[in-house]
Motif scaffolding. Structure first.
Motif, PDB file in Angstrom:
ATOM      1  N   ALA A   1       0.005   5.002   5.972  1.00  0.00           N
ATOM      2  CA  ALA A   1       0.152   4.488   4.613  1.00  0.00           C
ATOM      3  C   ALA A   1      -0.641   5.331   3.620  1.00  0.00           C
ATOM      4  O   ALA A   1      -0.210   5.551   2.499  1.00  0.00           O
ATOM      5  CB  ALA A   1      -0.318   3.028   4.545  1.00  0.00           C
ATOM      6  N   PHE A   2      -1.797   5.837   4.037  1.00  0.00           N
ATOM      7  CA  PHE A   2      -2.646   6.597   3.117  1.00  0.00           C
ATOM      8  C   PHE A   2      -2.162   8.029   2.947  1.00  0.00           C
ATOM      9  O   PHE A   2      -2.076   8.530   1.827  1.00  0.00           O
ATOM     10  CB  PHE A   2      -4.090   6.587   3.613  1.00  0.00           C
ATOM     11  CG  PHE A   2      -5.027   7.424   2.778  1.00  0.00           C
ATOM     12  CD1 PHE A   2      -5.257   7.111   1.448  1.00  0.00           C
ATOM     13  CD2 PHE A   2      -5.664   8.531   3.319  1.00  0.00           C
ATOM     14  CE1 PHE A   2      -6.110   7.888   0.671  1.00  0.00           C
ATOM     15  CE2 PHE A   2      -6.524   9.308   2.545  1.00  0.00           C
ATOM     16  CZ  PHE A   2      -6.742   8.983   1.223  1.00  0.00           C
ATOM     17  N   ASP A   3      -1.853   8.699   4.038  1.00  0.00           N
ATOM     18  CA  ASP A   3      -1.537  10.127   3.960  1.00  0.00           C
ATOM     19  C   ASP A   3      -0.538  10.467   5.066  1.00  0.00           C
ATOM     20  O   ASP A   3      -0.925  10.863   6.164  1.00  0.00           O
ATOM     21  CB  ASP A   3      -2.844  10.928   4.125  1.00  0.00           C
ATOM     22  CG  ASP A   3      -2.664  12.395   3.784  1.00  0.00           C
ATOM     23  OD1 ASP A   3      -1.510  12.849   3.734  1.00  0.00           O
ATOM     24  OD2 ASP A   3      -3.677  13.078   3.571  1.00  0.00           O
TER      25      ASP A   3
ATOM     26  N   LEU B   1      -9.667  -2.426   3.640  1.00  0.00           N
ATOM     27  CA  LEU B   1      -8.377  -2.742   4.238  1.00  0.00           C
ATOM     28  C   LEU B   1      -8.429  -3.954   5.181  1.00  0.00           C
ATOM     29  O   LEU B   1      -7.566  -4.843   5.080  1.00  0.00           O
ATOM     30  CB  LEU B   1      -7.812  -1.499   4.932  1.00  0.00           C
ATOM     31  CG  LEU B   1      -6.417  -1.634   5.504  1.00  0.00           C
ATOM     32  CD1 LEU B   1      -5.422  -2.110   4.459  1.00  0.00           C
ATOM     33  CD2 LEU B   1      -5.952  -0.302   6.081  1.00  0.00           C
TER      34      LEU B   1
ATOM     35  N   LYS C   1       3.505   1.534  -1.577  1.00  0.00           N
ATOM     36  CA  LYS C   1       4.257   1.467  -2.826  1.00  0.00           C
ATOM     37  C   LYS C   1       5.751   1.293  -2.539  1.00  0.00           C
ATOM     38  O   LYS C   1       6.608   1.963  -3.109  1.00  0.00           O
ATOM     39  CB  LYS C   1       4.023   2.722  -3.667  1.00  0.00           C
ATOM     40  CG  LYS C   1       2.562   3.053  -3.821  1.00  0.00           C
ATOM     41  CD  LYS C   1       2.236   3.534  -5.220  1.00  0.00           C
ATOM     42  CE  LYS C   1       0.772   3.854  -5.365  1.00  0.00           C
ATOM     43  NZ  LYS C   1      -0.092   2.664  -5.194  1.00  0.00           N
TER      44      LYS C   1
ATOM     45  N   ALA D   1       1.514  12.883   5.334  1.00  0.00           N
ATOM     46  CA  ALA D   1       1.541  14.304   5.730  1.00  0.00           C
ATOM     47  C   ALA D   1       0.468  14.566   6.777  1.00  0.00           C
ATOM     48  O   ALA D   1       0.713  15.251   7.778  1.00  0.00           O
ATOM     49  CB  ALA D   1       1.336  15.200   4.513  1.00  0.00           C
ATOM     50  N   LEU D   2      -0.731  14.007   6.566  1.00  0.00           N
ATOM     51  CA  LEU D   2      -1.792  14.187   7.551  1.00  0.00           C
ATOM     52  C   LEU D   2      -1.382  13.559   8.881  1.00  0.00           C
ATOM     53  O   LEU D   2      -1.601  14.137   9.944  1.00  0.00           O
ATOM     54  CB  LEU D   2      -3.113  13.572   7.072  1.00  0.00           C
ATOM     55  CG  LEU D   2      -4.273  13.803   8.055  1.00  0.00           C
ATOM     56  CD1 LEU D   2      -4.750  15.237   8.003  1.00  0.00           C
ATOM     57  CD2 LEU D   2      -5.426  12.859   7.805  1.00  0.00           C
TER      58      LEU D   2
ATOM     59  N   LYS E   1      -5.313   1.823  13.131  1.00  0.00           N
ATOM     60  CA  LYS E   1      -5.699   3.162  12.691  1.00  0.00           C
ATOM     61  C   LYS E   1      -4.458   3.975  12.286  1.00  0.00           C
ATOM     62  O   LYS E   1      -4.447   4.638  11.252  1.00  0.00           O
ATOM     63  CB  LYS E   1      -6.456   3.785  13.866  1.00  0.00           C
ATOM     64  CG  LYS E   1      -6.507   5.251  13.954  1.00  0.00           C
ATOM     65  CD  LYS E   1      -7.432   5.656  15.099  1.00  0.00           C
ATOM     66  CE  LYS E   1      -6.848   6.700  16.019  1.00  0.00           C
ATOM     67  NZ  LYS E   1      -5.992   6.253  17.075  1.00  0.00           N
ATOM     68  N   GLU E   2      -3.393   3.851  13.074  1.00  0.00           N
ATOM     69  CA  GLU E   2      -2.171   4.609  12.791  1.00  0.00           C
ATOM     70  C   GLU E   2      -1.491   4.102  11.508  1.00  0.00           C
ATOM     71  O   GLU E   2      -1.005   4.900  10.705  1.00  0.00           O
ATOM     72  CB  GLU E   2      -1.210   4.521  13.978  1.00  0.00           C
ATOM     73  CG  GLU E   2      -1.646   5.299  15.214  1.00  0.00           C
ATOM     74  CD  GLU E   2      -2.742   4.608  16.017  1.00  0.00           C
ATOM     75  OE1 GLU E   2      -3.098   3.448  15.685  1.00  0.00           O
ATOM     76  OE2 GLU E   2      -3.260   5.208  16.973  1.00  0.00           O
TER      77      GLU E   2
ATOM     78  N   LYS F   1      -2.941   2.628   9.013  1.00  0.00           N
ATOM     79  CA  LYS F   1      -3.782   3.018   7.881  1.00  0.00           C
ATOM     80  C   LYS F   1      -3.510   4.472   7.501  1.00  0.00           C
ATOM     81  O   LYS F   1      -3.280   4.796   6.340  1.00  0.00           O
ATOM     82  CB  LYS F   1      -5.260   2.819   8.267  1.00  0.00           C
ATOM     83  CG  LYS F   1      -6.238   3.241   7.205  1.00  0.00           C
ATOM     84  CD  LYS F   1      -7.641   2.698   7.455  1.00  0.00           C
ATOM     85  CE  LYS F   1      -8.344   3.411   8.583  1.00  0.00           C
ATOM     86  NZ  LYS F   1      -9.739   2.998   8.730  1.00  0.00           N
ATOM     87  N   LEU F   2      -3.494   5.339   8.509  1.00  0.00           N
ATOM     88  CA  LEU F   2      -3.259   6.761   8.277  1.00  0.00           C
ATOM     89  C   LEU F   2      -1.872   6.994   7.668  1.00  0.00           C
ATOM     90  O   LEU F   2      -1.726   7.722   6.691  1.00  0.00           O
ATOM     91  CB  LEU F   2      -3.386   7.520   9.603  1.00  0.00           C
ATOM     92  CG  LEU F   2      -3.094   9.009   9.576  1.00  0.00           C
ATOM     93  CD1 LEU F   2      -4.104   9.734   8.712  1.00  0.00           C
ATOM     94  CD2 LEU F   2      -3.100   9.588  10.982  1.00  0.00           C
TER      95      LEU F   2
ATOM     96  N   LEU G   1       0.818  -1.214   0.000  1.00  0.00           N
ATOM     97  CA  LEU G   1       0.000   0.000   0.000  1.00  0.00           C
ATOM     98  C   LEU G   1       0.854   1.267   0.000  1.00  0.00           C
ATOM     99  O   LEU G   1       0.465   2.293  -0.545  1.00  0.00           O
ATOM    100  CB  LEU G   1      -0.925   0.013   1.220  1.00  0.00           C
ATOM    101  CG  LEU G   1      -2.067  -1.000   1.166  1.00  0.00           C
ATOM    102  CD1 LEU G   1      -2.838  -0.996   2.468  1.00  0.00           C
ATOM    103  CD2 LEU G   1      -2.997  -0.676   0.000  1.00  0.00           C
TER     104      LEU G   1
ATOM    105  N   ASP H   1       1.532  13.317  10.134  1.00  0.00           N
ATOM    106  CA  ASP H   1       2.448  14.238  10.808  1.00  0.00           C
ATOM    107  C   ASP H   1       1.719  15.447  11.380  1.00  0.00           C
ATOM    108  O   ASP H   1       1.984  15.853  12.505  1.00  0.00           O
ATOM    109  CB  ASP H   1       3.546  14.700   9.848  1.00  0.00           C
ATOM    110  CG  ASP H   1       4.622  13.640   9.668  1.00  0.00           C
ATOM    111  OD1 ASP H   1       4.951  12.973  10.667  1.00  0.00           O
ATOM    112  OD2 ASP H   1       5.114  13.477   8.546  1.00  0.00           O
TER     113      ASP H   1
END
Lengths: 276, 308
Positions: free
Chosen positions: B169-171, B227, B32, B173-174, B163-164, B166-167, B30, B176
């Motif tokens: 891997a997805f975004d 997921l 990449k 910057a968010l 949850k962490e 997932k966050l 996920l 951080d």
């Protein structure tokens, strides 16, 4: 190459030795002496800004002017070479709960296996903290945020099954979920359909009515004065900032865009003719 | 076919190892960063060699620490080289892991040649022999306990920090901006991959590790858009690969008049076959279904799972 970049740095004015101006702590965003450099090349130079509360602020400037960099530096996403950015008088680390960030849509992989509701719920993660799961109340709230941007019927859709405009609305709903006072948005209007553009403008107005402050990186000069009531013209430095009507002048734009403006001007002129 | 408890243990060990790999592998895919699994699984070799040289034993604990440190260093060096050397991330990874792997090979050849830590064993493993090495009088193979332990650890970490992860891997910057350090999450994942790799090394070899980190998650991604389901399907696919792989190794070669073949290789091959099946027949992403939908329905409609 290194010599060259050093030389170009040396031509910039030396740091001011004046004492730091005191910013009133209630200002949503105060930036002082902010310089950001990538690989020793400055992208932002000596930024000095005070953003007043409750305003819809447009950040306008040519490509490569450092608009996105400005937002990211305020959020501690990239290191500052010098200076600081304070949110309601505090450094970002102590003011996370007051800020929501809407990144550019291309910054994430929209094939990621999550639903629209999952993404919006991420806006609650700071409130939840480490380890805690998304609660029922937060899920209900996320659905409400999707409703506010008009796509609550798409809550269970995987995000790759949404149109570009819908994806942008998901990002906005996620920012709403954060319950912030200051919203930093990086080109929310880029490549969205007319309906989404209208929905975003309505949302911005609503936030502003609630006394929230929104900083929006914007590209379309034709809509600047209708969307925003405060303006920051940026091209590596702050060329001008202030109320939109008095700041959005030919002279200021000329200074911001340099030679590139002529083309834009012609386009804006043509647009004005077709509208009238 | 002559199925013994020996064969059962081989399948169990292979399945535990494959599942342990598939879990962190989902997040590699996920993010990449699929090749990071390949890089780390090679680069842990010097870590293993140094741990062996310092302690003089093949005890698992120092080996794990050596591997974990080497794994994190791989991720760290890759980041440094790509940032300061202005080199593309993939190239930086290639530089780091080949260099570390080479150092590991030299160290093993020079210093530990007379011990059972030979490069061939690391690459291909010896899953067929693992049931012989049991713990005390329990009759449970050591490899089953080690891989089972790692699987449990990976499962607990991913459940607790779901949850962490997932966050992150997805975004990132968010993550951080919300105060969840994306660096921390990144290196935690790298450590998990490194430790999982070492556990698998001793039993099944690095080839199957690389396959199990990536192929089951990639298969799962073709079969679901959720997921949690992806993690589950990847785990099941991994276990299934182990079973089919071992069956394949003892059944298929005699058809053609050969001796039974290596189980590790067959497990990786079975995973590849399962991926191909998913790619062809997946109800949401399969090329046959996509073609059918292109011919029979509006392109606007989202094909529902089971709708084909």
């Amino acid at each position: 190459m290194h010599n060259e970049s050093l030389k170009s740095q040396a031509t910039f004015p030396p740091k001011s030795t004046e004492p730091r101006p005191e910013h009133p702590p209630e200002v949503p965003l105060a930036i002082h002496d902010l310089t950001v450099a990538y690989h020793r090349k400055p992208v932002l130079w000596d930024i000095e800004l005070n953003i007043p509360e409750g305003k819809l602020v447009g950040i306008v400037g040519p490509n490569g002017a450092g608009k996105s960099t400005l937002l990211k530096a305020c959020l501690d996403l990239i290191p500052k070479t010098s200076g600081w950015a304070h949110i309601y008088g505090k450094p970002y680390k102590k003011a996370r709960h007051l800020v929501a960030y809407v990144p550019q849509r291309e910054s994430v992989d929209w094939d990621f296996p999550v639903s629209a509701l999952d993404v919006v719920a991420m806006g609650a993660y700071r409130r939840l903290g480490w380890f805690r799961r998304v609660t029922k109340e937060e899920s209900a709230k996320a659905l409400h945020c999707l409703e506010q941007v008009g796509i609550d019927h798409l809550a269970d859709r995987q995000i790759s099954q949404l149109s570009g405009g819908q994806q942008q609305r998901v990002f906005l709903a996620r920012a709403l979920m954060q319950d912030a006072e200051l919203y930093l948005m990086d080109e929310p209007f880029a490549a969205v359909d007319a309906a989404t553009e209208e929905a975003i403008v309505a949302l911005l107005r609503k936030l502003s009515d609630q006394g929230k402050t929104c900083l929006v990186v914007h590209h379309d000069l034709a809509t600047v004065t209708t969307y925003f009531d405060w303006l920051v013209l940026l091209n590596m430095r702050v060329v001008a900032d202030g109320p939109a009507e008095t700041t959005f002048t030919r002279e200021n734009l000329q200074k911001t865009y340099g030679g590139k403006l002529n083309l834009l001007e012609k386009a804006a002129e043509a647009l004005r003719h077709t509208i009238n | 076919m002559n199925w013994t408890s020996f064969d059962t243990w081989i399948v169990v060990i292979g399945a535990l190892c494959a599942m342990a790999c598939a879990l962190p592998g989902c997040f590699l895919v996920l993010r990449k960063m699929s090749m990071m699994g390949d890089a780390i699984s090679h680069a842990v070799l010097p870590g293993l060699a140094i741990a062996f040289l310092i302690t003089g034993t093949r005890a698992s604990v120092p080996m794990f620490f050596g591997a974990a440190i080497a794994g994190v260093l791989t991720a760290l060096f890759t980041q440094w080289i790509s940032r300061f050397g202005n080199v593309d991330r993939g190239a930086a990874m290639g530089i780091v892991f080949t260099t570390l792997f080479a150092i590991g090979l030299i160290m093993i050849r020079q210093a530990a040649d007379n011990v059972d830590l030979d490069p061939g064993c690391v690459l291909y493993g010896a899953i067929e022999l693992t049931p012989l090495d049991t713990v005390g009088s329990t009759g449970i193979p050591r490899a089953a306990l080690v891989n089972g332990g790692v699987l449990l650890a990976n499962l607990v970490i991913i459940l607790v920090l779901f949850k962490e992860f997932k966050l992150g891997a997805f975004d990132s910057a968010l993550a951080d901006t919300l105060g969840f350090s994306s660096q921390f999450l990144h290196y935690l994942l790298m450590t998990m991959v490194a430790v999982t790799t070492v556990a698998a090394f001793e039993s099944v070899g690095s080839i199957i590790v690389i396959a199990m980190l990536i192929v089951p998650p990639a298969t799962a991604l073709l079969l679901t858009r959720k997921l949690p389901a992806m993690l589950l399907i990847a785990t099941v696919t991994a276990a299934l690969s182990a079973l089919l792989g071992h069956l394949g190794a003892i059944i298929v070669p005699p058809w053609f008049g050969f001796q039974t073949t290596t189980t590790s290789g067959m497990i990786a091959l079975a995973a590849g076959v399962l991926f191909t099946l998913a790619w062809l027949f997946s109800p949401i992403e399969g090329i046959l279904v996509k073609r059918w939908h292109r011919n029979h329905s509006e392109p606007e409609e989202v094909p529902e799972p089971g709708g084909a």
